[in-house]
Scaffold this motif. Structure first.
Motif, PDB file in Angstrom:
ATOM      1  N   ALA B  41       0.578  -1.511  -0.048  1.00  0.00           N
ATOM      2  CA  ALA B  41       0.160  -0.009  -0.011  1.00  0.00           C
ATOM      3  C   ALA B  41       0.831   1.275  -0.293  1.00  0.00           C
ATOM      4  O   ALA B  41       0.198   2.287  -0.587  1.00  0.00           O
ATOM      5  CB  ALA B  41      -1.127  -0.240   1.206  1.00  0.00           C
ATOM      6  N   ILE B  42       2.072   1.197   0.990  1.00  0.00           N
ATOM      7  CA  ILE B  42       2.648   2.139   0.604  1.00  0.00           C
ATOM      8  C   ILE B  42       3.532   2.927  -1.013  1.00  0.00           C
ATOM      9  O   ILE B  42       3.015   4.019  -0.675  1.00  0.00           O
ATOM     10  CB  ILE B  42       4.156   2.426   2.084  1.00  0.00           C
ATOM     11  CG1 ILE B  42       3.014   1.889   3.231  1.00  0.00           C
ATOM     12  CG2 ILE B  42       4.519   3.576   1.408  1.00  0.00           C
ATOM     13  CD1 ILE B  42       4.093   1.328   3.985  1.00  0.00           C
ATOM     14  N   LYS B  43       3.662   1.688  -1.340  1.00  0.00           N
ATOM     15  CA  LYS B  43       4.300   1.893  -2.776  1.00  0.00           C
ATOM     16  C   LYS B  43       3.360   2.282  -3.518  1.00  0.00           C
ATOM     17  O   LYS B  43       3.548   3.522  -4.613  1.00  0.00           O
ATOM     18  CB  LYS B  43       4.600   1.247  -3.246  1.00  0.00           C
ATOM     19  CG  LYS B  43       5.463   0.386  -4.465  1.00  0.00           C
ATOM     20  CD  LYS B  43       5.619  -0.848  -4.993  1.00  0.00           C
ATOM     21  CE  LYS B  43       7.501  -1.399  -4.912  1.00  0.00           C
ATOM     22  NZ  LYS B  43       7.422  -2.799  -5.440  1.00  0.00           N
ATOM     23  N   ILE B  44       2.328   1.724  -3.626  1.00  0.00           N
ATOM     24  CA  ILE B  44       1.175   2.606  -4.309  1.00  0.00           C
ATOM     25  C   ILE B  44       0.073   3.708  -3.902  1.00  0.00           C
ATOM     26  O   ILE B  44       0.673   4.754  -4.881  1.00  0.00           O
ATOM     27  CB  ILE B  44      -0.413   1.087  -4.152  1.00  0.00           C
ATOM     28  CG1 ILE B  44      -0.202  -0.407  -4.614  1.00  0.00           C
ATOM     29  CG2 ILE B  44      -1.101   2.054  -4.832  1.00  0.00           C
ATOM     30  CD1 ILE B  44      -1.086  -0.747  -3.850  1.00  0.00           C
ATOM     31  N   ALA B  45       0.414   4.368  -2.451  1.00  0.00           N
ATOM     32  CA  ALA B  45       0.618   5.195  -1.739  1.00  0.00           C
ATOM     33  C   ALA B  45       2.039   6.416  -3.204  1.00  0.00           C
ATOM     34  O   ALA B  45       1.225   7.449  -3.377  1.00  0.00           O
ATOM     35  CB  ALA B  45      -0.022   5.146  -0.384  1.00  0.00           C
ATOM     36  N   HIS B  46       2.276   6.379  -3.234  1.00  0.00           N
ATOM     37  CA  HIS B  46       3.830   6.843  -3.161  1.00  0.00           C
ATOM     38  C   HIS B  46       3.235   7.088  -4.822  1.00  0.00           C
ATOM     39  O   HIS B  46       3.912   8.268  -5.501  1.00  0.00           O
ATOM     40  CB  HIS B  46       4.883   6.117  -2.996  1.00  0.00           C
ATOM     41  CG  HIS B  46       5.541   6.230  -1.741  1.00  0.00           C
ATOM     42  ND1 HIS B  46       6.083   5.722  -1.181  1.00  0.00           N
ATOM     43  CD2 HIS B  46       5.559   7.812  -0.703  1.00  0.00           C
ATOM     44  CE1 HIS B  46       6.309   6.062   0.029  1.00  0.00           C
ATOM     45  NE2 HIS B  46       6.343   7.614   0.231  1.00  0.00           N
ATOM     46  N   ALA B  47       3.147   6.095  -5.766  1.00  0.00           N
ATOM     47  CA  ALA B  47       2.372   5.991  -7.264  1.00  0.00           C
ATOM     48  C   ALA B  47       1.593   6.731  -7.662  1.00  0.00           C
ATOM     49  O   ALA B  47       1.872   7.505  -8.259  1.00  0.00           O
ATOM     50  CB  ALA B  47       2.888   4.590  -7.842  1.00  0.00           C
ATOM     51  N   ILE B  48       0.959   7.514  -6.932  1.00  0.00           N
ATOM     52  CA  ILE B  48       0.172   8.038  -6.758  1.00  0.00           C
ATOM     53  C   ILE B  48      -0.046   9.229  -6.811  1.00  0.00           C
ATOM     54  O   ILE B  48       0.334  10.052  -7.756  1.00  0.00           O
ATOM     55  CB  ILE B  48      -1.503   7.675  -5.532  1.00  0.00           C
ATOM     56  CG1 ILE B  48      -2.043   6.283  -6.671  1.00  0.00           C
ATOM     57  CG2 ILE B  48      -2.583   8.752  -6.007  1.00  0.00           C
ATOM     58  CD1 ILE B  48      -3.185   6.263  -5.597  1.00  0.00           C
ATOM     59  N   GLN B  49       0.705   9.566  -6.097  1.00  0.00           N
ATOM     60  CA  GLN B  49       1.119  11.055  -5.743  1.00  0.00           C
ATOM     61  C   GLN B  49       1.968  11.446  -6.605  1.00  0.00           C
ATOM     62  O   GLN B  49       2.874  12.302  -6.461  1.00  0.00           O
ATOM     63  CB  GLN B  49       2.096  11.280  -3.951  1.00  0.00           C
ATOM     64  CG  GLN B  49       0.654  10.861  -3.389  1.00  0.00           C
ATOM     65  CD  GLN B  49       0.957  11.008  -1.652  1.00  0.00           C
ATOM     66  OE1 GLN B  49       1.086  12.239  -0.876  1.00  0.00           O
ATOM     67  NE2 GLN B  49       1.833   9.576  -1.078  1.00  0.00           N
ATOM     68  N   ALA B  50       2.975  10.210  -7.422  1.00  0.00           N
ATOM     69  CA  ALA B  50       4.039  10.795  -8.068  1.00  0.00           C
ATOM     70  C   ALA B  50       3.400  11.667  -9.496  1.00  0.00           C
ATOM     71  O   ALA B  50       4.289  11.226 -10.373  1.00  0.00           O
ATOM     72  CB  ALA B  50       5.065  10.059  -8.612  1.00  0.00           C
ATOM     73  N   CYS B  51       1.641  11.243  -9.338  1.00  0.00           N
ATOM     74  CA  CYS B  51       1.336  11.309 -10.514  1.00  0.00           C
ATOM     75  C   CYS B  51       1.439  12.826 -10.967  1.00  0.00           C
ATOM     76  O   CYS B  51       1.481  13.803  -9.950  1.00  0.00           O
ATOM     77  CB  CYS B  51      -0.137  10.987 -10.695  1.00  0.00           C
ATOM     78  SG  CYS B  51       0.002   9.028 -10.979  1.00  0.00           S
ATOM     79  N   GLU B  75      -6.431   5.706   1.541  1.00  0.00           N
ATOM     80  CA  GLU B  75      -6.238   5.753   3.146  1.00  0.00           C
ATOM     81  C   GLU B  75      -5.041   6.623   3.703  1.00  0.00           C
ATOM     82  O   GLU B  75      -4.861   7.333   4.235  1.00  0.00           O
ATOM     83  CB  GLU B  75      -7.099   5.363   4.169  1.00  0.00           C
ATOM     84  CG  GLU B  75      -8.551   4.995   3.857  1.00  0.00           C
ATOM     85  CD  GLU B  75      -8.598   3.591   4.667  1.00  0.00           C
ATOM     86  OE1 GLU B  75      -8.199   3.391   5.876  1.00  0.00           O
ATOM     87  OE2 GLU B  75      -9.266   2.357   4.151  1.00  0.00           O
ATOM     88  N   LEU B  76      -4.224   6.829   2.498  1.00  0.00           N
ATOM     89  CA  LEU B  76      -2.593   7.159   2.953  1.00  0.00           C
ATOM     90  C   LEU B  76      -2.330   8.374   2.593  1.00  0.00           C
ATOM     91  O   LEU B  76      -1.311   9.235   2.377  1.00  0.00           O
ATOM     92  CB  LEU B  76      -1.448   5.582   3.083  1.00  0.00           C
ATOM     93  CG  LEU B  76      -1.733   4.616   3.859  1.00  0.00           C
ATOM     94  CD1 LEU B  76      -0.662   3.826   3.562  1.00  0.00           C
ATOM     95  CD2 LEU B  76      -1.359   4.974   4.952  1.00  0.00           C
ATOM     96  N   VAL B  77      -2.873   8.376   0.768  1.00  0.00           N
ATOM     97  CA  VAL B  77      -2.708   9.463   0.679  1.00  0.00           C
ATOM     98  C   VAL B  77      -3.243  11.192   1.306  1.00  0.00           C
ATOM     99  O   VAL B  77      -4.862  10.548   1.255  1.00  0.00           O
ATOM    100  CB  VAL B  77      -3.186   9.282  -0.720  1.00  0.00           C
ATOM    101  CG1 VAL B  77      -2.000   8.377  -1.697  1.00  0.00           C
ATOM    102  CG2 VAL B  77      -3.932   9.330  -1.347  1.00  0.00           C
TER     103      VAL B  77
END
Lengths: 217, 127
Positions: B41-51, B75-77
């Motif tokens: 989930a943390i990797k996914i959250a980072h990738a979302i915020q790198a969009c 929930e983390l972003v």
């Protein structure tokens, strides 16, 4: 019951990591029968990382410790149990925020919040043959027994794990098996019961942890 | 955003999509753990915020925990991001291709999600 301090919380997680290492093959075998066979490996790896993180970070409150557990599990467990256990510890962290230690009342609120979180995350209900069954059994003890009898709570958790054996799985990989998922204890229920045994043993002196008959799982 | 248990599968799907989609689409994978299969989930959250800031994000995921981890990532972003992230109810490869094509011709996020979902009905052997 003795309130759970931050130091005691770290010891509980350390003990749990050791128990998971001991039960790794047992949990893998159960998961092999009804899932993808990695619950023991995933949990042992994740909580071993948790134990190390906690020792290094020395949290000053149980809530801070739970936060560390939650975030560490996300990157180390990988399977569904990662987000599910992570959600449980995030909810415990929120429920215990600002407390120096966790007494029985805080535990009651924390377990209720964590159970709600696990059910929402996994969309699982009681009787679906998941960890929800064990958390629900503990929550019932906390709701009905005041003050709590820690020994009874530990035994209720173990009984709830064993009671998943005849059930048909309705969630996760095991659900693909339908009726063939019957006859095996749900590995997530067992790993949850193992955690509650460590937790209650730390909060109440003289708690006898369950002796698991491995052939009955 | 491709979320797969396998880093290789995630990258492979991205490779396919980049060939189909124009330069205006940000295509990324948040797949696998450091050295093995799994979702994080943390990797996914980072990738979302790198969009690219202000963009809508459509997440396509593979099996089991990929959904749980993606939902946990939401929930983390920060909430400004969360409102722009949409989970596609679609098969990973066919859904991602359909979504990328629709997005590359300027379709709305609703249309992208609908095309991805349509891929569930896609027949491959129609004789």
């Amino acid at each position: 019951m003795q309130p759970l301090t931050a130091e005691a919380f770290v010891r509980v997680m350390d003990a749990y990591a050791q128990v998971l290492a001991e039960f790794r093959d047992v949990l893998n075998e159960l998961d092999n029968r009804i899932g993808d066979g990695d619950h023991g490996t995933n949990m042992a790896r994740g909580f071993s990382a948790v134990a190390e993180k906690l020792k290094a970070s020395q949290p000053t409150t149980p809530a801070a410790g739970c936060q560390t557990v939650a975030m560490t599990l996300l990157g180390t467990v990988g399977g569904a149990s990662g987000p599910l256990y992570s959600t449980a510890f995030l909810k415990l962290s929120a429920a215990w925020n600002g407390r120096a230690d966790v007494d029985e009342e805080a535990l009651r609120g924390g377990v209720a919040a964590a159970l709600e979180g696990i059910m929402a995350r996994g969309r699982a209900a009681v009787g679906d043959k998941t960890m929800v069954d064990v958390w629900t059994a503990v929550q019932r003890e906390l709701q009905t027994e005041q003050p709590l009898d820690a020994q009874r709570a530990v035994e209720a958790a173990a009984a709830a794990a064993l009671a998943t054996k005849p059930l048909t799985a309705r969630k996760g990989r095991a659900a693909y098996l339908g009726d063939r998922s019957q006859g095996t204890v749900d590995p997530g229920s067992l790993s949850s019961a193992l955690w509650f045994a460590e937790l209650f043993a730390a909060m109440s002196e003289g708690v006898v942890k369950p002796q698991w008959d491995l052939s009955a799982l | 955003m491709i979320v797969s248990h396998s880093a290789k599968l995630g990258e492979g799907v991205c490779e396919l999509l980049r060939q189909l989609a124009g330069p205006n689409l940000h295509i990324a994978s948040a797949s696998g753990l450091e050295d093995r299969l799994g979702t994080d989930a943390i990797k996914i959250a980072h990738a979302i915020q790198a969009c690219p800031p202000g963009s809508d994000v459509v997440v396509l995921f593979d099996l089991g925990s990929a959904r749980l981890s993606s939902e946990m990532a939401l929930e983390l972003v920060p909430s400004a991001w969360r409102e722009r992230v949409f989970m596609a109810d679609a098969p990973l490869v066919e859904g991602a291709v359909a979504a990328a094509v629709e997005a590359s011709i300027g379709g709305s996020v609703e249309a992208v999600l609908a095309r991805a979902a349509d891929a569930r009905q896609l027949r491959k052997l129609d004789d």
